[in-house]
Design a protein around this motif. Structure first.
Motif, PDB file in Angstrom:
ATOM      1  N   SER A  46      -6.634  45.209 -58.714  1.00 49.69           N
ATOM      2  CA  SER A  46      -8.734  44.852 -58.894  1.00 49.69           C
ATOM      3  C   SER A  46      -9.555  45.895 -59.005  1.00 49.69           C
ATOM      4  O   SER A  46     -10.383  45.441 -59.483  1.00 49.69           O
ATOM      5  N   ALA A  47      -8.699  46.425 -58.745  1.00 55.11           N
ATOM      6  CA  ALA A  47      -9.349  48.425 -58.910  1.00 55.11           C
ATOM      7  C   ALA A  47      -9.671  48.999 -59.923  1.00 55.11           C
ATOM      8  O   ALA A  47     -10.936  49.241 -60.444  1.00 55.11           O
ATOM      9  N   ALA A  48      -8.424  48.680 -60.809  1.00 54.95           N
ATOM     10  CA  ALA A  48      -8.629  49.136 -62.678  1.00 54.95           C
ATOM     11  C   ALA A  48      -9.532  48.432 -63.089  1.00 54.95           C
ATOM     12  O   ALA A  48      -9.859  48.658 -64.555  1.00 54.95           O
ATOM     13  N   VAL A  49      -9.462  46.594 -63.332  1.00 60.09           N
ATOM     14  CA  VAL A  49     -10.172  46.134 -63.367  1.00 60.09           C
ATOM     15  C   VAL A  49     -11.625  46.707 -63.763  1.00 60.09           C
ATOM     16  O   VAL A  49     -12.290  46.792 -64.701  1.00 60.09           O
ATOM     17  N   LEU A  50     -12.017  47.270 -62.789  1.00 59.11           N
ATOM     18  CA  LEU A  50     -13.448  47.860 -62.685  1.00 59.11           C
ATOM     19  C   LEU A  50     -14.115  48.994 -63.433  1.00 59.11           C
ATOM     20  O   LEU A  50     -14.901  49.424 -63.932  1.00 59.11           O
ATOM     21  N   LEU A  51     -12.381  49.866 -64.003  1.00 55.25           N
ATOM     22  CA  LEU A  51     -12.395  51.000 -65.037  1.00 55.25           C
ATOM     23  C   LEU A  51     -11.953  50.387 -66.268  1.00 55.25           C
ATOM     24  O   LEU A  51     -11.765  51.776 -67.333  1.00 55.25           O
ATOM     25  N   LEU A  52     -11.869  49.305 -67.110  1.00 55.98           N
ATOM     26  CA  LEU A  52     -11.119  48.534 -68.089  1.00 55.98           C
ATOM     27  C   LEU A  52     -12.327  49.201 -68.895  1.00 55.98           C
ATOM     28  O   LEU A  52     -13.569  49.055 -69.125  1.00 55.98           O
ATOM     29  N   PRO A  53     -12.193  50.027 -69.989  1.00 57.84           N
ATOM     30  CA  PRO A  53     -12.774  49.927 -71.462  1.00 57.84           C
ATOM     31  C   PRO A  53     -13.708  49.466 -72.343  1.00 57.84           C
ATOM     32  O   PRO A  53     -14.471  49.170 -71.755  1.00 57.84           O
ATOM     33  N   ASP A  54     -13.122  48.266 -71.970  1.00 68.26           N
ATOM     34  CA  ASP A  54     -13.426  47.126 -72.648  1.00 68.26           C
ATOM     35  C   ASP A  54     -14.449  46.414 -71.337  1.00 68.26           C
ATOM     36  O   ASP A  54     -15.874  46.317 -72.160  1.00 68.26           O
ATOM     37  N   LEU A  55     -14.589  46.006 -70.543  1.00 69.65           N
ATOM     38  CA  LEU A  55     -15.732  45.881 -69.497  1.00 69.65           C
ATOM     39  C   LEU A  55     -16.761  47.047 -68.941  1.00 69.65           C
ATOM     40  O   LEU A  55     -17.980  46.555 -69.209  1.00 69.65           O
ATOM     41  N   ILE A  56     -16.317  48.054 -69.328  1.00 71.74           N
ATOM     42  CA  ILE A  56     -17.321  49.591 -68.850  1.00 71.74           C
ATOM     43  C   ILE A  56     -17.751  49.493 -70.184  1.00 71.74           C
ATOM     44  O   ILE A  56     -19.596  49.210 -70.342  1.00 71.74           O
ATOM     45  N   GLU A  57     -17.823  49.466 -71.848  1.00 74.65           N
ATOM     46  CA  GLU A  57     -18.443  48.957 -73.151  1.00 74.65           C
ATOM     47  C   GLU A  57     -19.381  47.918 -72.688  1.00 74.65           C
ATOM     48  O   GLU A  57     -20.835  47.934 -73.226  1.00 74.65           O
ATOM     49  N   LEU A  58     -19.070  46.765 -71.961  1.00 74.89           N
ATOM     50  CA  LEU A  58     -19.908  45.721 -71.941  1.00 74.89           C
ATOM     51  C   LEU A  58     -20.765  45.709 -71.135  1.00 74.89           C
ATOM     52  O   LEU A  58     -22.348  46.215 -71.066  1.00 74.89           O
ATOM     53  N   LEU A  59     -20.478  46.756 -69.836  1.00 77.83           N
ATOM     54  CA  LEU A  59     -21.124  46.684 -68.949  1.00 77.83           C
ATOM     55  C   LEU A  59     -22.575  47.515 -68.892  1.00 77.83           C
ATOM     56  O   LEU A  59     -23.438  47.758 -68.790  1.00 77.83           O
ATOM     57  N   ASN A  60     -22.071  48.720 -70.210  1.00 82.71           N
ATOM     58  CA  ASN A  60     -23.395  49.166 -70.681  1.00 82.71           C
ATOM     59  C   ASN A  60     -23.840  48.975 -72.091  1.00 82.71           C
ATOM     60  O   ASN A  60     -25.402  49.565 -72.186  1.00 82.71           O
ATOM     61  N   SER A  61     -23.932  47.529 -72.439  1.00 89.88           N
ATOM     62  CA  SER A  61     -24.077  47.152 -73.382  1.00 89.88           C
ATOM     63  C   SER A  61     -25.650  46.857 -73.029  1.00 89.88           C
ATOM     64  O   SER A  61     -26.629  46.490 -72.255  1.00 89.88           O
ATOM     65  N   GLN A  62     -26.513  46.484 -73.599  1.00 85.23           N
ATOM     66  CA  GLN A  62     -28.165  46.034 -73.795  1.00 85.23           C
ATOM     67  C   GLN A  62     -28.323  44.555 -73.393  1.00 85.23           C
ATOM     68  O   GLN A  62     -28.926  43.689 -72.525  1.00 85.23           O
ATOM     69  N   GLU A  63     -27.135  43.833 -73.834  1.00 85.90           N
ATOM     70  CA  GLU A  63     -27.538  41.934 -73.835  1.00 85.90           C
ATOM     71  C   GLU A  63     -27.108  41.724 -71.817  1.00 85.90           C
ATOM     72  O   GLU A  63     -26.769  42.162 -71.509  1.00 85.90           O
ATOM     73  N   LYS A  64     -27.786  40.466 -71.438  1.00 92.38           N
ATOM     74  CA  LYS A  64     -28.004  40.171 -70.738  1.00 92.38           C
ATOM     75  C   LYS A  64     -26.405  39.075 -70.660  1.00 92.38           C
ATOM     76  O   LYS A  64     -25.634  39.283 -71.597  1.00 92.38           O
ATOM     77  N   ILE A  65     -25.540  39.890 -69.268  1.00 89.56           N
ATOM     78  CA  ILE A  65     -24.435  39.867 -68.864  1.00 89.56           C
ATOM     79  C   ILE A  65     -23.992  38.731 -67.914  1.00 89.56           C
ATOM     80  O   ILE A  65     -24.978  38.484 -66.697  1.00 89.56           O
ATOM     81  N   GLN A  66     -23.402  37.828 -68.340  1.00 84.27           N
ATOM     82  CA  GLN A  66     -22.324  36.521 -66.862  1.00 84.27           C
ATOM     83  C   GLN A  66     -21.587  36.194 -67.547  1.00 84.27           C
ATOM     84  O   GLN A  66     -20.827  36.064 -67.994  1.00 84.27           O
ATOM     85  N   PHE A  67     -21.084  36.098 -66.167  1.00 84.37           N
ATOM     86  CA  PHE A  67     -19.874  35.267 -65.768  1.00 84.37           C
ATOM     87  C   PHE A  67     -19.907  33.592 -65.549  1.00 84.37           C
ATOM     88  O   PHE A  67     -19.865  33.617 -64.638  1.00 84.37           O
ATOM     89  N   LEU A  68     -20.036  32.894 -66.172  1.00 84.91           N
ATOM     90  CA  LEU A  68     -19.732  31.471 -66.222  1.00 84.91           C
ATOM     91  C   LEU A  68     -21.018  31.461 -65.980  1.00 84.91           C
ATOM     92  O   LEU A  68     -21.712  32.107 -67.141  1.00 84.91           O
ATOM     93  N   PHE A  69     -21.723  30.813 -64.428  1.00 82.40           N
ATOM     94  CA  PHE A  69     -23.669  30.606 -64.691  1.00 82.40           C
ATOM     95  C   PHE A  69     -23.956  31.868 -63.871  1.00 82.40           C
ATOM     96  O   PHE A  69     -25.138  32.240 -63.545  1.00 82.40           O
ATOM     97  N   LEU A  70     -23.081  32.597 -63.753  1.00 83.08           N
ATOM     98  CA  LEU A  70     -23.167  33.696 -62.218  1.00 83.08           C
ATOM     99  C   LEU A  70     -23.734  35.276 -62.809  1.00 83.08           C
ATOM    100  O   LEU A  70     -23.037  35.585 -63.856  1.00 83.08           O
ATOM    101  N   PRO A  71     -24.737  35.867 -62.790  1.00 85.82           N
ATOM    102  CA  PRO A  71     -25.504  37.011 -63.346  1.00 85.82           C
ATOM    103  C   PRO A  71     -24.491  38.160 -63.228  1.00 85.82           C
ATOM    104  O   PRO A  71     -24.215  37.861 -61.856  1.00 85.82           O
ATOM    105  N   VAL A  72     -24.240  39.230 -63.667  1.00 82.97           N
ATOM    106  CA  VAL A  72     -23.241  40.230 -63.781  1.00 82.97           C
ATOM    107  C   VAL A  72     -24.091  41.243 -63.488  1.00 82.97           C
ATOM    108  O   VAL A  72     -24.529  41.525 -64.724  1.00 82.97           O
TER     109      VAL A  72
END
Length: 374
Positions: A90-116
């Motif tokens: 569960s903690a490793a998910v937060l450090l996954l390179p693909d997730l980090i790249e997504l979080l560092n992007s400029q686009e608006k991020i959503q998981f289903l209808f929930l904002p991230v």
């Protein structure tokens, strides 16, 4: 009664943090010594001849801090009595390179209808700890309401999925928002009273390090260095705080000659002084001995007052320490380095002096009273 309850709550929180971090302290100290070795070798011709050696040693020392959330998840799982593998995933998910790249992007991020909320989790402590605590409550609830068949086949799936989503959507962002709130508070305070603002920030620095939210200010520092060539003062505040922490560790070494932890106190002091790694002292000394945490805050505040008066700044990013003090050298302004060193020296001397005074002054007072009485 209410006040006692609040005090008891804070005491339980600090005890939990100390219990979760205690198994990791040897790793933090090892990483600190490797970082110190890397700094010292930088003053020799070795890295000129073998430049990749510096990068490899840095990777070895930085790995402990970068993957700290996973280490914290494991030790927290042992403390809260949940499956360590579930917690680590569960903690490793937060450090996954693909997730980090997504979080560092400029686009608006959503998981289903929930904002991230965009946040950084590397080097952090509190998100993983809170995540595992919530996992312990979740698994306890699932065990009560589900059958043995469900627990055998679906418990790993439900636990990891729900906990990871809670971490991404709520726990991680909450810690990041809290850190950003502190940053906004300091900026506002600077407009009102610059001297007080740096004193307050230096006093808050130990808590920022304990919770892992100090890394939020790394992005602010790097942006400031890139735009203006200098940091507005955060690096100096952490230098003051780190030296105060080293003073506390050295004071504990001096005042507890019979303690079995005395070698650890000296090692923690040296790591903080020369590599800028303060976590071993904070988790191993200051949190278990809460009076020494108060000493650290007080000494940091005093050094921060001097910083606020003369406003020295950093010009290069590094872990502030004695061995990296030239990070405060500013061309054309030699006084900048001087004021940064003096502010840190105030923190160190104040912490060392108060730690010794807290230990011995009450005993001297008692002896004096006994002599007068007799």
């Amino acid at each position: 009664m209410k006040r006692f309850g609040v005090n008891h709550l804070f005491s339980r929180i600090f005890e939990t943090i100390a219990a979760c971090m205690k198994p990791i302290i040897p790793l933090l100290m090892a990483a600190g010594f490797i970082k110190l070795l890397n700094i010292l070798l930088g003053y020799t011709p070795l890295f000129t001849v073998y430049p990749q050696t510096e990068i490899i040693l840095a990777a070895v020392s930085d790995a402990t801090f970068y993957f700290l959330p996973i280490l914290v998840a494991y030790s927290s799982a042992c403390h809260f009595k949940v499956n360590p593998l579930f917690a680590m995933v569960s903690a490793a998910v937060l450090l996954l390179p693909d997730l980090i790249e997504l979080l560092n992007s400029q686009e608006k991020i959503q998981f289903l209808f929930l904002p991230v909320y965009k946040a950084s989790y590397a080097y952090s402590v509190l998100p993983a700890m809170l995540l595992v605590y919530l996992m312990s409550k979740l698994t306890g609830l699932l065990e009560k309401i589900s059958s043995k068949t469900f627990q055998s086949f679906f418990m790993p799936l439900v636990t990891v999925l729900l906990t990871s989503m809670i971490g991404i959507l709520f726990v991680g962002p909450l810690c990041t928002i809290a850190g950003n709130g502190i940053s906004t508070f300091i900026f506002t305070l600077q407009d009102l009273n610059p001297v007080l603002s740096w004193a307050v920030f230096a006093a808050l620095a130990p808590f920022l390090t304990i919770t892992g939210t100090s890394w939020i200010f790394t992005a602010i520092v790097l942006e400031s260095l890139g735009n203006t060539g200098q940091d507005i003062g955060y690096l100096v505040s952490f230098f003051v705080c780190t030296m105060a922490i080293a003073g506390v560790a050295l004071g504990a070494f001096i005042t507890e000659p019979d303690s079995p932890d005395r070698p650890t106190y000296l090692s923690a002091a040296l790591v903080a002084l020369f590599s800028g790694v303060s976590e071993p002292t904070l988790y191993g000394i200051c949190i278990p001995k809460k009076s020494l945490l108060a000493v650290t805050v007080t000494a940091s505040f005093l050094g921060g007052i001097y910083q606020g008066i003369f406003t020295p700044c950093g010009t290069v990013y590094s872990f502030p320490s004695v061995s990296t003090v030239l990070m405060f050298y500013q061309e054309g302004n030699p006084a900048n380095l001087f004021h940064a060193v003096v502010a840190a020296a105030i923190g160190f001397i104040a912490a060392l002096s108060i730690t010794i005074a807290v230990k011995y002054v009450p005993k001297l007072f008692v002896r004096k009273q006994s002599a007068v009485s007799s």
